[in-house]
Design a protein around this motif. Structure first.
Motif, PDB file in Angstrom:
ATOM      1  N   TYR A  92       0.855  -1.193   0.000  1.00 39.06           N
ATOM      2  CA  TYR A  92       0.000   0.000   0.000  1.00 39.06           C
ATOM      3  C   TYR A  92       0.886   1.237   0.000  1.00 39.06           C
ATOM      4  O   TYR A  92       1.708   1.434   0.895  1.00 39.06           O
ATOM      5  CB  TYR A  92      -0.906   0.017   1.235  1.00 39.06           C
ATOM      6  CG  TYR A  92      -1.793   1.248   1.317  1.00 39.06           C
ATOM      7  CD1 TYR A  92      -2.656   1.584   0.275  1.00 39.06           C
ATOM      8  CD2 TYR A  92      -1.771   2.088   2.443  1.00 39.06           C
ATOM      9  CE1 TYR A  92      -3.464   2.703   0.338  1.00 39.06           C
ATOM     10  CE2 TYR A  92      -2.588   3.207   2.518  1.00 39.06           C
ATOM     11  CZ  TYR A  92      -3.434   3.503   1.468  1.00 39.06           C
ATOM     12  OH  TYR A  92      -4.240   4.619   1.526  1.00 39.06           O
ATOM     13  N   TYR A  93       0.716   2.079  -1.045  1.00 37.80           N
ATOM     14  CA  TYR A  93       1.471   3.316  -1.186  1.00 37.80           C
ATOM     15  C   TYR A  93       0.536   4.488  -0.931  1.00 37.80           C
ATOM     16  O   TYR A  93      -0.491   4.626  -1.601  1.00 37.80           O
ATOM     17  CB  TYR A  93       2.068   3.426  -2.588  1.00 37.80           C
ATOM     18  CG  TYR A  93       3.137   2.395  -2.870  1.00 37.80           C
ATOM     19  CD1 TYR A  93       4.480   2.666  -2.586  1.00 37.80           C
ATOM     20  CD2 TYR A  93       2.810   1.149  -3.408  1.00 37.80           C
ATOM     21  CE1 TYR A  93       5.468   1.720  -2.837  1.00 37.80           C
ATOM     22  CE2 TYR A  93       3.803   0.199  -3.652  1.00 37.80           C
ATOM     23  CZ  TYR A  93       5.122   0.497  -3.367  1.00 37.80           C
ATOM     24  OH  TYR A  93       6.096  -0.446  -3.613  1.00 37.80           O
ATOM     25  N   ARG A  94       0.902   5.334   0.040  1.00 37.75           N
ATOM     26  CA  ARG A  94       0.026   6.452   0.381  1.00 37.75           C
ATOM     27  C   ARG A  94       0.758   7.774   0.288  1.00 37.75           C
ATOM     28  O   ARG A  94       1.962   7.876   0.538  1.00 37.75           O
ATOM     29  CB  ARG A  94      -0.555   6.286   1.782  1.00 37.75           C
ATOM     30  CG  ARG A  94       0.466   6.356   2.903  1.00 37.75           C
ATOM     31  CD  ARG A  94      -0.190   6.224   4.265  1.00 37.75           C
ATOM     32  NE  ARG A  94      -1.072   7.335   4.554  1.00 37.75           N
ATOM     33  CZ  ARG A  94      -1.106   7.972   5.719  1.00 37.75           C
ATOM     34  NH1 ARG A  94      -0.278   7.634   6.689  1.00 37.75           N
ATOM     35  NH2 ARG A  94      -1.945   8.958   5.913  1.00 37.75           N
ATOM     36  N   SER A  95       0.012   8.805  -0.105  1.00 34.61           N
ATOM     37  CA  SER A  95       0.536  10.161  -0.134  1.00 34.61           C
ATOM     38  C   SER A  95      -0.633  11.123  -0.301  1.00 34.61           C
ATOM     39  O   SER A  95      -1.767  10.703  -0.538  1.00 34.61           O
ATOM     40  CB  SER A  95       1.548  10.339  -1.272  1.00 34.61           C
ATOM     41  OG  SER A  95       2.160  11.605  -1.199  1.00 34.61           O
ATOM     42  N   LEU A  96      -0.344  12.411  -0.196  1.00 39.47           N
ATOM     43  CA  LEU A  96      -1.385  13.420  -0.315  1.00 39.47           C
ATOM     44  C   LEU A  96      -2.024  13.413  -1.703  1.00 39.47           C
ATOM     45  O   LEU A  96      -1.433  12.918  -2.665  1.00 39.47           O
ATOM     46  CB  LEU A  96      -0.793  14.802  -0.061  1.00 39.47           C
ATOM     47  CG  LEU A  96      -0.366  15.149   1.366  1.00 39.47           C
ATOM     48  CD1 LEU A  96       0.163  16.573   1.397  1.00 39.47           C
ATOM     49  CD2 LEU A  96      -1.504  15.002   2.331  1.00 39.47           C
ATOM     50  N   PRO A  97      -3.226  13.998  -1.826  1.00 38.04           N
ATOM     51  CA  PRO A  97      -3.800  14.199  -3.160  1.00 38.04           C
ATOM     52  C   PRO A  97      -2.827  15.008  -4.013  1.00 38.04           C
ATOM     53  O   PRO A  97      -2.066  15.834  -3.501  1.00 38.04           O
ATOM     54  CB  PRO A  97      -5.073  15.005  -2.883  1.00 38.04           C
ATOM     55  CG  PRO A  97      -5.425  14.684  -1.461  1.00 38.04           C
ATOM     56  CD  PRO A  97      -4.123  14.503  -0.753  1.00 38.04           C
ATOM     57  N   GLU A 124       8.474   7.478  -1.079  1.00 40.88           N
ATOM     58  CA  GLU A 124       8.777   6.432  -2.054  1.00 40.88           C
ATOM     59  C   GLU A 124       8.126   6.676  -3.409  1.00 40.88           C
ATOM     60  O   GLU A 124       8.518   6.070  -4.402  1.00 40.88           O
ATOM     61  CB  GLU A 124       8.353   5.063  -1.510  1.00 40.88           C
ATOM     62  CG  GLU A 124       9.135   4.629  -0.276  1.00 40.88           C
ATOM     63  CD  GLU A 124       8.852   3.200   0.124  1.00 40.88           C
ATOM     64  OE1 GLU A 124       8.850   2.323  -0.773  1.00 40.88           O
ATOM     65  OE2 GLU A 124       8.623   2.952   1.321  1.00 40.88           O
ATOM     66  N   ILE A 125       7.125   7.560  -3.457  1.00 36.70           N
ATOM     67  CA  ILE A 125       6.453   7.809  -4.730  1.00 36.70           C
ATOM     68  C   ILE A 125       6.506   9.277  -5.158  1.00 36.70           C
ATOM     69  O   ILE A 125       6.218   9.589  -6.312  1.00 36.70           O
ATOM     70  CB  ILE A 125       4.979   7.336  -4.711  1.00 36.70           C
ATOM     71  CG1 ILE A 125       4.178   8.090  -3.657  1.00 36.70           C
ATOM     72  CG2 ILE A 125       4.901   5.848  -4.490  1.00 36.70           C
ATOM     73  CD1 ILE A 125       2.691   7.721  -3.654  1.00 36.70           C
ATOM     74  N   CYS A 126       6.888  10.172  -4.251  1.00 39.23           N
ATOM     75  CA  CYS A 126       6.983  11.584  -4.608  1.00 39.23           C
ATOM     76  C   CYS A 126       8.326  11.868  -5.276  1.00 39.23           C
ATOM     77  O   CYS A 126       9.259  11.077  -5.197  1.00 39.23           O
ATOM     78  CB  CYS A 126       6.829  12.460  -3.367  1.00 39.23           C
ATOM     79  SG  CYS A 126       5.145  12.503  -2.720  1.00 39.23           S
ATOM     80  N   TYR A 127       8.404  13.013  -5.918  1.00 37.24           N
ATOM     81  CA  TYR A 127       9.673  13.454  -6.486  1.00 37.24           C
ATOM     82  C   TYR A 127      10.660  13.728  -5.361  1.00 37.24           C
ATOM     83  O   TYR A 127      10.265  14.091  -4.246  1.00 37.24           O
ATOM     84  CB  TYR A 127       9.475  14.733  -7.308  1.00 37.24           C
ATOM     85  CG  TYR A 127       8.912  14.518  -8.687  1.00 37.24           C
ATOM     86  CD1 TYR A 127       9.752  14.254  -9.762  1.00 37.24           C
ATOM     87  CD2 TYR A 127       7.545  14.572  -8.908  1.00 37.24           C
ATOM     88  CE1 TYR A 127       9.238  14.060 -11.044  1.00 37.24           C
ATOM     89  CE2 TYR A 127       7.018  14.377 -10.183  1.00 37.24           C
ATOM     90  CZ  TYR A 127       7.871  14.126 -11.238  1.00 37.24           C
ATOM     91  OH  TYR A 127       7.358  13.923 -12.501  1.00 37.24           O
ATOM     92  N   SER A 128      11.932  13.561  -5.638  1.00 35.89           N
ATOM     93  CA  SER A 128      12.969  13.878  -4.662  1.00 35.89           C
ATOM     94  C   SER A 128      14.006  14.780  -5.308  1.00 35.89           C
ATOM     95  O   SER A 128      14.309  14.658  -6.493  1.00 35.89           O
ATOM     96  CB  SER A 128      13.641  12.604  -4.128  1.00 35.89           C
ATOM     97  OG  SER A 128      14.212  11.860  -5.185  1.00 35.89           O
ATOM     98  N   ALA A 129      14.529  15.714  -4.502  1.00 35.55           N
ATOM     99  CA  ALA A 129      15.530  16.645  -5.008  1.00 35.55           C
ATOM    100  C   ALA A 129      16.851  15.927  -5.230  1.00 35.55           C
ATOM    101  O   ALA A 129      17.094  14.852  -4.686  1.00 35.55           O
ATOM    102  CB  ALA A 129      15.705  17.803  -4.025  1.00 35.55           C
TER     103      ALA A 129
END
Length: 343
Positions: A34-39, A146-151
């Motif tokens: 399960y991968y979770r993050s903001l809208p 784990e799913i958002c962009y990273s700098a």
């Protein structure tokens, strides 16, 4: 997709697929994820890209994509089990990807999916909130990073920089070079914690509108980067975010609730200043479940999110006689320093 651009995000997609297809050993079930993050974090796009990549990598598989978990109630659990078992008999892997998994945590089908009889099933969920309502939980739960962009220097950021180098070249005469674009992208990524829609929208705003405006068009390199960061702290920038739908898209209708929870989570220190109450405080538990608060780092998920809250809150009233004023910018800065740590 973002406007005319289509970002493939090969870096994070390959990472997810490699994690998802790992198995402890022969005769062992695949773990569910399960991968979770903001809208606005690009979860739906990733669900589609992961589905395609899994189909390519697992040639002996059938991949099913459920666009919203509300559709799970339309499926017959027995028939789903029979279909999985049929594929098992054919030596095939069944992959079921459920987007917006948090919308239907009480579906009866979750038990069949997360505790399958056969060992050829891979279940992946994407969602916003934690899944406290599901009794048979996912075996592996993943956080937003784990799913958002990273700098930094990575495949996904390189893809964004490449795109804007090409786009800026069409409207600029060369004063904004690749290094400057990369620096702006990385700064915005930290400000948004890589939340895809906010990150890409702000980069677009800075590079296509602000950096090319009459007031700053002669600035170059570090001077332009500093000006863009200064602009991000202005009221006019915030107004642009509202007009572009960044606030509503990324935080939806939860902003009003955030103001209230923000009031509840702050208490005066013994000697001036502000502090955060314990992690068991109900408002923090709620913010954590919604994905807005990082319990690990004791801060809002992004500096942008804190900015949204502080923009509207002028007086924070706690239980009498404790009344806290945060109208002054200096007081707001104290809150920022305490609640936002470097990403």
């Amino acid at each position: 997709h973002f406007g005319r651009a289509r970002f493939l995000r090969n870096g994070v997609v390959d990472s997810l697929v490699n994690t998802i297809t790992k198995k402890a050993g022969l005769g062992v079930r695949y773990p569910s994820h399960y991968y979770r993050s903001l809208p606005g974090s690009g979860k739906t796009q990733l669900a589609n890209l992961v589905a395609v990549k899994l189909q390519e990598k697992l040639t002996n598989s059938e991949v099913f994509l459920v666009l919203n978990s509300s559709s799970l109630d339309k499926l017959d659990p027995q028939k789903v089990d029979e279909s999985i078992h049929r594929l098992y008999g054919l030596g095939k892997i069944a992959v079921i990807i459920v987007d917006e998994a948090h919308n239907n945590p009480k579906s009866a089908l979750w038990t069949n999916l997360l505790k399958p009889v056969d060992k050829n099933l891979i279940v992946i969920g994407f969602g916003v909130a934690s899944l406290r309502g599901i009794s048979d939980t996912f075996t592996e739960k993943h956080e937003a990073h784990e799913i958002c962009y990273s700098a930094g220097v990575n495949t996904d950021m390189q893809e964004v920089v490449d795109y804007w180098v090409s786009e800026v070249s069409k409207i600029d005469r060369g004063s904004i070079n690749r290094v400057t674009i990369a620096e702006i992208c990385n700064n915005v990524c930290e400000y948004t914690n890589g939340q895809a829609f906010a990150f890409l929208s702000i980069v677009e705003l800075l590079l296509t509108e602000h950096a090319c405006s009459v007031d700053v068009q002669d600035l170059k390199g570090d001077e332009l980067v500093k000006e863009c960061m200064h602009y991000m702290a202005s009221d006019s920038f915030y107004s642009k975010l509202v007009l572009k739908g960044v606030v509503s898209r990324c935080f939806r209708d939860k902003v009003t609730e955030l103001y209230q929870d923000f009031q509840n989570m702050l208490v005066p220190k013994a000697v001036g200043g502000l502090s955060v109450v314990t992690s068991m405080e109900p408002s923090l538990v709620k913010l954590t479940d919604l994905g807005f608060w990082s319990a690990e780092h004791s801060r809002f998920f992004t500096p942008l999110l804190l900015r949204v809250v502080l923009k509207e809150v002028k007086v924070v009233q706690l239980d009498e006689p404790r009344v806290m004023m945060i109208e002054k910018s200096a007081d707001k800065q104290k809150i920022i320093q305490q609640l936002v740590s470097p990403v």
